[in-house]
Design an enzyme around this catalytic site. Structure first.
Site, PDB file in Angstrom:
ATOM      1  N   ASP A 127     -34.481  49.674 -40.124  1.00 46.10           N
ATOM      2  CA  ASP A 127     -33.580  49.055 -41.096  1.00 46.10           C
ATOM      3  C   ASP A 127     -32.654  50.087 -41.720  1.00 46.10           C
ATOM      4  O   ASP A 127     -31.464  49.830 -41.931  1.00 46.10           O
ATOM      5  CB  ASP A 127     -34.387  48.341 -42.177  1.00 46.10           C
TER       6      ASP A 127
ATOM      7  N   CYS B 281     -28.200  54.588 -32.286  1.00 50.18           N
ATOM      8  CA  CYS B 281     -28.652  55.780 -33.009  1.00 50.18           C
ATOM      9  C   CYS B 281     -27.588  56.180 -34.028  1.00 50.18           C
ATOM     10  O   CYS B 281     -26.413  56.366 -33.680  1.00 50.18           O
ATOM     11  CB  CYS B 281     -28.915  56.925 -32.035  1.00 50.18           C
TER      12      CYS B 281
ATOM     13  N   ASP C  48     -28.333  46.344 -44.833  1.00 50.90           N
ATOM     14  CA  ASP C  48     -29.029  45.684 -43.733  1.00 50.90           C
ATOM     15  C   ASP C  48     -30.028  44.699 -44.319  1.00 50.90           C
ATOM     16  O   ASP C  48     -30.961  45.100 -45.028  1.00 50.90           O
ATOM     17  CB  ASP C  48     -29.740  46.699 -42.845  1.00 50.90           C
TER      18      ASP C  48
ATOM     19  N   CYS D 223     -31.397  62.286 -28.808  1.00 46.40           N
ATOM     20  CA  CYS D 223     -31.356  63.399 -29.770  1.00 46.40           C
ATOM     21  C   CYS D 223     -32.677  63.600 -30.497  1.00 46.40           C
ATOM     22  O   CYS D 223     -32.808  64.544 -31.294  1.00 46.40           O
ATOM     23  CB  CYS D 223     -30.238  63.180 -30.785  1.00 46.40           C
TER      24      CYS D 223
ATOM     25  N   CYS E 188     -34.933  57.865 -30.966  1.00 42.23           N
ATOM     26  CA  CYS E 188     -33.846  58.106 -30.012  1.00 42.23           C
ATOM     27  C   CYS E 188     -34.328  59.092 -28.949  1.00 42.23           C
ATOM     28  O   CYS E 188     -34.767  60.214 -29.261  1.00 42.23           O
ATOM     29  CB  CYS E 188     -32.621  58.653 -30.730  1.00 42.23           C
TER      30      CYS E 188
ATOM     31  N   GLU F 280     -23.699  42.478 -42.040  1.00 41.68           N
ATOM     32  CA  GLU F 280     -23.595  41.921 -40.696  1.00 41.68           C
ATOM     33  C   GLU F 280     -23.290  40.432 -40.748  1.00 41.68           C
ATOM     34  O   GLU F 280     -23.655  39.746 -41.711  1.00 41.68           O
ATOM     35  CB  GLU F 280     -24.903  42.137 -39.932  1.00 41.68           C
TER      36      GLU F 280
ATOM     37  N   CYS G 249     -26.392  60.133 -32.923  1.00 41.24           N
ATOM     38  CA  CYS G 249     -25.618  60.452 -31.713  1.00 41.24           C
ATOM     39  C   CYS G 249     -24.924  59.231 -31.109  1.00 41.24           C
ATOM     40  O   CYS G 249     -24.253  59.354 -30.086  1.00 41.24           O
ATOM     41  CB  CYS G 249     -26.528  61.095 -30.659  1.00 41.24           C
TER      42      CYS G 249
END
Length: 452
Positions: A388, A359, A213, A381, A378, A306, A362
């Site tokens: 990052d 997330c 990332d 969960c 999150c 990405e 989950c």
């Protein structure tokens, strides 16, 4: 495996050789401007004849490099009586550059070229044009470890040793195909385009998958827990010095395009000092990125990054300087070919994949996550993790879900079903279809809403 690789060496030419190098660069510019003038005159003539209703138009001037070179050979005695002082490759360089520019402009108008629209080629200025010349034929070789030989220019001393390339040529694992001389940052360089036979190698961890990332605060965060690569921010650290030098330049008598006034000697000296700082920043940035990408390509079998919209990010006035200083595009470019060299592969997640808002535990997706929020929390969960690091984990798991085969986890990378709905503005025009990749080939994942 045979790849095309560039070897770049700094030169230490004599004063006479500097004059010869400038003459070759000028010859390329003259041939370019002459051919461009012929093209524009021919287009104007044909347009005028159409406006008068003339059916038998003037024959069109060929836009291919071979057509322009044939016309140049017929006119060079009148256009450039000194043409024999330079290699024929100098004139071919300018004509080839114009042919490429015309082809790009034509393809852009017809929709055959992606990216922003290309403008019609413009004339090259003597003072602003890049001084370069490319040689593809003639005597192009290394002479020992400290000299190179180029057509007409002869034997030129290098500022650094050429033993790395010479060793490959002596072993028969490399062949020089072309050489380009270029004036960059006040120094002449020669770049050899070489066909290199590289041995088939494998990364140290061929089965390992790492998500990378990229960011501004931290240059790169990895999914396997290795220490993140900190952003050195070379430009920010040199900004105070650049401001001082820029003030000095502004107080000197510089060039004036409106009146044609030439810059003073003091302006030239001050501007040279400022340029040295810019060149040092670029060299430091390039060195750091090379070390980072080389280490990643040699370590991991699969690297996932990405598809960042860098062009759009630099249009944000609050992020433009930091994004440009980080060099996201250069990192991806280097990873693309270094993974091939080292037997790995580069996977590119789709631009609209919400790696930061998903997330990693989950697969729940947040509707919004502003940049100021540096911790991902999150509500589903209860996971709390650095945003990052969470994005890096999602990038790595994206490849694992695609490679895993069928099953609920491969249905949609966002953790949703097929009813996710249409994508963001721009839709699928900004995406690439999902095709299986061969080993060592870069692949772009399809938009998640397009998955079957």
């Amino acid at each position: 495996m045979i790849v095309t690789q560039a070897y770049r060496f700094a030169l230490d030419p004599t004063e006479r050789q500097v004059v010869a190098l400038l003459r070759h660069a000028g010859a390329a510019r003259v041939a370019y401007n002459w051919a461009l003038a012929r093209v524009k005159a021919n287009l104007s003539q044909r347009e005028a004849e159409r406006s008068y209703g003339i059916e038998d138009l003037t024959p069109s001037f060929g836009w291919s490099m071979y057509s322009m070179r044939k016309a140049w050979n017929q006119a060079k005695d009148d256009v450039a009586p000194w043409w024999a002082q330079c290699s024929k490759e100098a004139y071919a360089t300018g004509l080839e550059q114009l042919a490429t520019g015309l082809r790009n402009w034509s393809d852009s108008r017809k929709g055959r070229r992606r990216g922003r629209p290309m403008g019609f080629p413009r004339f090259k200025s003597k003072n602003k044009a890049v001084k370069s010349c490319r040689f593809t034929t003639g005597a192009i070789r290394l002479d020992g470890r400290t000299h190179v030989v180029l057509p007409v220019l002869g034997r030129i001393k290098t500022h650094e040793s050429t033993r790395k390339l010479a060793r490959r040529i002596d072993n028969g694992t490399a062949r020089i195909t072309s050489a380009t001389v270029r004036l960059d940052a006040g120094r002449w360089y020669v770049s050899f385009s070489v066909e290199v036979e590289r041995p088939d190698v494998a990364p140290r961890r061929p089965d390992a998958v790492v998500g990378v990332d990229l960011g501004v605060k931290t240059l790169a965060v990895f999914s396997d827990g290795r220490p993140p690569a900190q952003n050195p921010k070379h430009y920010d650290h040199a900004l105070r010095k650049l401001r001082r030098l820029s003030r000095t330049v502004s107080r000197r008598t510089g060039p004036d395009r409106r009146t044609g006034a030439q810059p003073s000697k003091r302006w030239l000296r001050a501007n040279e000092q400022r340029n040295k700082v810019h060149h040092r920043i670029a060299n430091l940035r390039r060195d750091g990125i090379h070390k980072l990408t080389t280490d990643l390509a040699r370590e991991y079998g699969t690297i996932v990054v990405e598809d960042l919209n860098v062009a759009g990010m630099v249009r944000n006035r609050n992020l433009a300087r930091a994004v440009s200083d980080a060099g996201f595009g250069e990192i991806r470019r280097q990873l693309a070919y270094k993974t091939v060299w080292n037997g790995g592969r580069l996977e590119v997640a789709d631009r609209w994949f919400p790696s930061s808002k998903t997330c990693s535990h989950c697969q729940a997706v947040k509707p919004k996550l502003p940049l100021r929020v540096r911790t991902f929390s999150c509500e589903n969960c209860g996971l709390a993790i650095d945003r990052d690091e969470n994005a890096a984990l999602n990038l790595a798991s994206l490849v694992k879900r695609h490679v895993a085969g069928s099953g609920p986890e491969t249905r949609n990378g966002r953790g949703a079903d097929r009813k996710t709905g249409p994508g963001p503005a721009g839709g699928r025009e900004a995406s690439t279809s999902h095709r299986p990749s061969r080993p060592g080939q870069t692949r772009t994942f399809a938009p998640q809403w397009a998955n079957p």
